[in-house]
Every structure is written in structure tokens, then in C-alpha cells.
Design an enzyme around this catalytic site. Structure first.
Site, PDB file in Angstrom:
ATOM      1  CG  ASP A 228      -2.127  -0.877   1.048  1.00 39.80           C
ATOM      2  OD1 ASP A 228      -2.265  -1.486  -0.030  1.00 39.80           O
ATOM      3  OD2 ASP A 228      -2.941  -0.964   1.987  1.00 39.80           O
TER       4      ASP A 228
ATOM      5  CG  ASP B  52      -1.970   4.138   3.112  1.00 43.50           C
ATOM      6  OD1 ASP B  52      -1.506   3.000   2.905  1.00 43.50           O
ATOM      7  OD2 ASP B  52      -3.163   4.331   3.409  1.00 43.50           O
TER       8      ASP B  52
ATOM      9  CD1 TRP C 151     -10.145   0.437   1.775  1.00 42.12           C
ATOM     10  CD2 TRP C 151     -11.843  -0.586   2.813  1.00 42.12           C
ATOM     11  NE1 TRP C 151      -9.683   0.003   2.975  1.00 42.12           N
ATOM     12  CE2 TRP C 151     -10.704  -0.629   3.648  1.00 42.12           C
ATOM     13  CE3 TRP C 151     -13.028  -1.177   3.262  1.00 42.12           C
ATOM     14  CZ2 TRP C 151     -10.712  -1.228   4.905  1.00 42.12           C
ATOM     15  CZ3 TRP C 151     -13.043  -1.782   4.517  1.00 42.12           C
ATOM     16  CH2 TRP C 151     -11.876  -1.792   5.329  1.00 42.12           C
TER      17      TRP C 151
ATOM     18  CD  GLU D  59      -8.118  -5.634  -1.332  1.00 43.10           C
ATOM     19  OE1 GLU D  59      -9.303  -5.356  -1.046  1.00 43.10           O
ATOM     20  OE2 GLU D  59      -7.150  -5.115  -0.737  1.00 43.10           O
ATOM     21  CG  ASP D  60      -7.158  -7.338   2.631  1.00 38.33           C
ATOM     22  OD1 ASP D  60      -8.374  -7.591   2.460  1.00 38.33           O
ATOM     23  OD2 ASP D  60      -6.768  -6.458   3.422  1.00 38.33           O
TER      24      ASP D  60
ATOM     25  CG  MET E  30      -1.957   4.494   7.430  1.00 36.78           C
ATOM     26  SD  MET E  30      -3.452   3.635   7.881  1.00 36.78           S
ATOM     27  CE  MET E  30      -4.335   3.774   6.359  1.00 36.78           C
TER      28      MET E  30
ATOM     29  CG  HIS F 153      -5.231   8.334   3.459  1.00 37.87           C
ATOM     30  ND1 HIS F 153      -6.306   7.685   2.937  1.00 37.87           N
ATOM     31  CD2 HIS F 153      -4.395   7.368   3.931  1.00 37.87           C
ATOM     32  CE1 HIS F 153      -6.132   6.382   3.063  1.00 37.87           C
ATOM     33  NE2 HIS F 153      -4.989   6.164   3.664  1.00 37.87           N
TER      34      HIS F 153
ATOM     35  NE  ARG G 294     -13.344   4.188   2.938  1.00 35.75           N
ATOM     36  CZ  ARG G 294     -12.589   3.417   3.738  1.00 35.75           C
ATOM     37  NH1 ARG G 294     -11.401   3.058   3.376  1.00 35.75           N
ATOM     38  NH2 ARG G 294     -13.033   3.031   4.897  1.00 35.75           N
TER      39      ARG G 294
HETATM   40  C1  BGC Z   1     -11.438  -5.844   4.970  1.00 38.10           C
HETATM   41  C2  BGC Z   1      -9.998  -5.866   4.564  1.00 38.10           C
HETATM   42  C3  BGC Z   1      -9.247  -4.830   5.346  1.00 38.10           C
HETATM   43  C4  BGC Z   1      -9.437  -5.075   6.833  1.00 38.10           C
HETATM   44  C5  BGC Z   1      -8.719  -4.105   7.689  1.00 38.10           C
HETATM   45  C6  BGC Z   1     -11.544  -6.042   6.471  1.00 38.10           C
HETATM   46  O1  BGC Z   1     -12.877  -5.953   6.859  1.00 38.10           O
HETATM   47  O2  BGC Z   1     -12.128  -6.871   4.312  1.00 38.10           O
HETATM   48  O3  BGC Z   1      -9.870  -5.626   3.200  1.00 38.10           O
HETATM   49  O4  BGC Z   1      -7.887  -4.892   5.031  1.00 38.10           O
HETATM   50  O5  BGC Z   1     -10.809  -5.037   7.129  1.00 38.10           O
HETATM   51  O6  BGC Z   1      -9.068  -2.821   7.484  1.00 38.10           O
END
Ligand code: BGC
Length: 361
Positions: A208, A210, A270, A273-274, A300, A303, A305
Site C-alpha cells: 500500500d 500509505d 475498498w 481482496e486481501d 500510516m 488520509h 478515504r
Molecule cells: C477488509 C480488509 C481490510 C481489513 C482491515 C476487512 O474488513 O475486508 O480488506 O484490510 O478489514 O481494514
């Protein structure tokens, strides 16, 4: 008598003088030979002897024969070239340049020119140690849109950080063109595919823009298992957000990322995906490893969103389908249009058109 009549015409006195002159010549030659000025039968130096002599003169610090076959400077340069071409030893497993936790700075007046000036050894976004062969070749992939200041702070810290780790590395910025909803995961897939066109990188860091690492013992290398590098960050009291958290900064080898078919391309906006990537890792019977909490620390940069990166309300539904979708949605289905690839000194900037989320078609 008729063969050499002049000899017979010399008087006795002349004969004595001639003999004396001959003796003097022989004596002079013997004296020169003993003193080392002359070598018998090698009165004219060969080319090899000239080079040898110049070499010893260079070593002795003498500067003779500027118009010779090689000047001393040329000879030195030839020697340096030979040394450069000698095979380099591998860099040590643990870099001696690491410094542990270091204070970070986020100066409002920082400029790209200054960061370039501080990183003269980086060229076209790439760096490799001068005196050893890096343990791994690492591509750092940073998805980006409208975050120039964050990018500058990250480059400012990341270049010296990676150099202290003695890595061969390159930094790729994957820039989403247009105003459509942001898609971090798809940009990272593109980064992987585009970086492999340049070099067969061993390891990929999905980063990322940031998040700035605080401790250079947090190694940007790949392990036997996928690695999650952000154990904690300042904004959450340096605590892991939840057990399965796999966001922010991760390290997967080229093979590990291929094995899970990369990220899904279908997460627009947002979140989620992770988590999907972690599920893919687990489905392939791999596990997530992390550095100790004291090392996996990040700052971090604050910022709001961004516009165009609103929370993805569909993420829970998508996450419930990972086990069906991972084979179809990923690296093997990532379509995009490359608009430009630029190589300023500190990064490789890949600008892409990635299309739109399906609902707005
Ligand atoms: C989201 C992730 C995010 C995590 C922390 C989760 O609810 O699905 O994408 O990285 O929260 O913010």
C-alpha cells in the site's frame, strides 16, 4: 697477398692503436653489462617488456613514458575493469547495513529531486548492491491513483531501507487511469505480469502507498510460506487487526503467487481482496508467516478515504465464493490495456486502463 693487401700496408704502430681501441670497446661493453644498463642480445625492448615495465612503474607510483603503448592511467583502468568483471560473492544472509528502528520524517517541503539526489545508485527504478550478489531479486508493487505525496514519502524511506537490506530490487507504481472505482487487487495482478516482462523476479512485495516501514529488520524477501509484514501500525496501536488479517504489505514468491492464481480481479472499491488472497493461500495448503511484533511495525500516513474507493458492499458475498472462483478469477483472467510505461530514476510507472466494475456496464 693479393686478398688483403691494405692490412699488410698498416704499420706496426697503427696495428697497436687498432688493438687498443678494440680492447677499450670490449671493456666499456662489459662494464655496461655488469651495471645492468644493457642486457646481452636484448638491446631493443619488446612490447611485452614495455608493458611489464610500465606496470611496475605504475605500481611504484612513477609516471613515465606518456607517449607509450598504454599510459599509466589506461593501465590502471584496464586493471579496474578486470577486477569489475571478477564474479561477485553472494551478499551475507544478514546484511551488515541494517540499523533497526529508525525515526521517520514526513517533511511537507520534501521534493522528488531531493529523493533522487539521495539515491544516485538507483536507475530506471532498479538497484543492485555494488559489491555482492543479492540473496533475492524483489519487485515492489504499489497500486496508485492521486496519492503523489504519500508516494514521495514512501520512496524517500523505501529506497534506503531496501538498499540497507542489500537487495536487488525494483519499485513498480501501477497507476489506474481514469475515474472509475479503484481496484487494488487487479492493479497488483497487473504489476506482477508487467514486472515479469522486465526480469524473472524471485519475490513480490504487494505494498500500500500509505504504509511506511519503521524497522529495517522487517525483511522485504520471500520465505517458504507467504509473509504478512504489517503486524501493527501506529493508527491501531501496533496491534494485529484480526487473526487472519493479510492486508497492507505482503510478500509472496513468484511461484506462491502463481499457485494461488494471484488476486481476484472482481473486487472494486475498498476491502475484501486481501482476505480473498489469504483464503487462496489457505486453499493451497500454505500458511501465513509474520515477523515479530517489534519488527513488523508501520507508520500510516494519515488520509481521508479517497473518492472512487468507497467500501465494497459486495465483498462478503464475493468472499463466500472464493473456493469456487479462485481458479477462474485471477492472473489467468486479468485483462487490461497498458497506456504507458515510464522509467524515471526512482520507479517504473505503469499506467493502465482496467475497465469498470460490472454493475456500471
Ligand atoms: C477488509 C480488509 C481490510 C481489513 C482491515 C476487512 O474488513 O475486508 O480488506 O484490510 O478489514 O481494514
Amino acid at each position: 697477398m693479393g686478398l688483403c693487401p691494405t692490412v699488410y700496408r698498416f704499420t706496426r704502430k697503427t696495428k697497436c692503436l687498432l688493438l687498443l681501441a678494440l680492447c677499450l670497446c670490449v671493456l666499456a661493453w662489459v662494464a655496461a653489462f655488469i651495471s645492468g644498463t644493457v642486457k646481452p642480445f636484448e638491446l631493443v625492448p619488446t612490447q611485452v617488456q614495455k608493458w611489464e615495465r610500465m606496470g611496475s612503474e605504475v605500481e611504484a607510483g612513477l609516471n613515465t613514458e606518456p607517449g607509450g603503448l598504454y599510459t599509466p592511467t589506461e593501465l590502471l583502468q584496464t586493471k579496474e575493469k578486470e577486477e569489475e568483471e571478477l564474479p561477485k560473492a553472494p551478499c551475507p544472509k544478514k546484511s551488515p547495513l541494517l540499523r533497526g528502528p529508525l525515526p521517520l520524517s514526513f517533511e511537507p517541503a520534501l521534493t522528488l529531486g531531493r529523493v533522487e539526489g539521495e539515491n544516485g545508485a538507483v536507475s530506471g527504478g532498479q538497484y543492485q548492491p555494488a559489491d555482492c550478489v543479492a540473496q533475492q531479486s524483489v519487485a515492489v508493487l504499489i497500486p496508485h491513483r492521486n496519492r503523489e505525496k504519500h508516494l514521495l514519502y514512501l520512496l524517500h524511506h523505501l529506497h534506503p531501507f531496501l538498499q540497507r537490506q542489500q537487495l536487488h530490487y525494483a519499485i513498480y507504481i501501477i497507476h489506474q487511469a481514469g475515474e472509475e472505482t479503484f481496484n487494488r487487487a487487479k492493479l497488483l495482478n497487473i504489476g506482477y505480469l508487467e514486472a515479469l516482462k522486465d526480469y524473472s523476479w524471485d519475490c513480490f512485495i504487494f505494498h500500500d502507498v500509505d504504509l511506511v516501514p519503521e524497522n529495517d529488520h522487517n525483511l522485504y524477501t520471500c520465505d517458504q510460506q507467504p509473509k504478512h509484514l504489517v503486524v501493527g501500525r501506529n493508527s491501531t496501536g501496533y496491534k494485529l487487526r484480526y487473526k487472519g488479517y493479510f492486508g497492507g504489505v505482503t510478500a509472496l514468491s513468484r511461484q506462491q503467487f502463481l499457485k494461488v492464481n494471484g488476486f481476484p480481479n472482481s473486487y472494486w472499491g475498498w476491502g475484501g481482496e486481501d482476505d480473498d488472497l489469504r483464503k487462496r493461500v489457505e486453499l493451497q495448503r500454505m500458511s501465513v508467516v509474520r515477523p515479530p511484533a517489534a519488527i513488523g511495525r508501520y507508520t500510516m500516513v494519515f488520509h481521508q478515504r479517497d473518492n472512487g474507493n468507497e467500501v465494497n458492499k459486495d465483498r462478503m458475498r464475493l468472499l463466500s465464493k472464493t473456493s469456487d472462483m479462485w481458479k477462474k478469477d485471477g492472473l489467468n483472467s486479468c485483462t487490461y490495456q497498458t497506456l504507458s510505461v515510464e522509467r524515471p530514476p526512482l520507479y517504473i510507472n505503469v499506467t493502465v486502463n482496467i475497465g469498470k466494475p460490472p454493475s456500471t456496464h
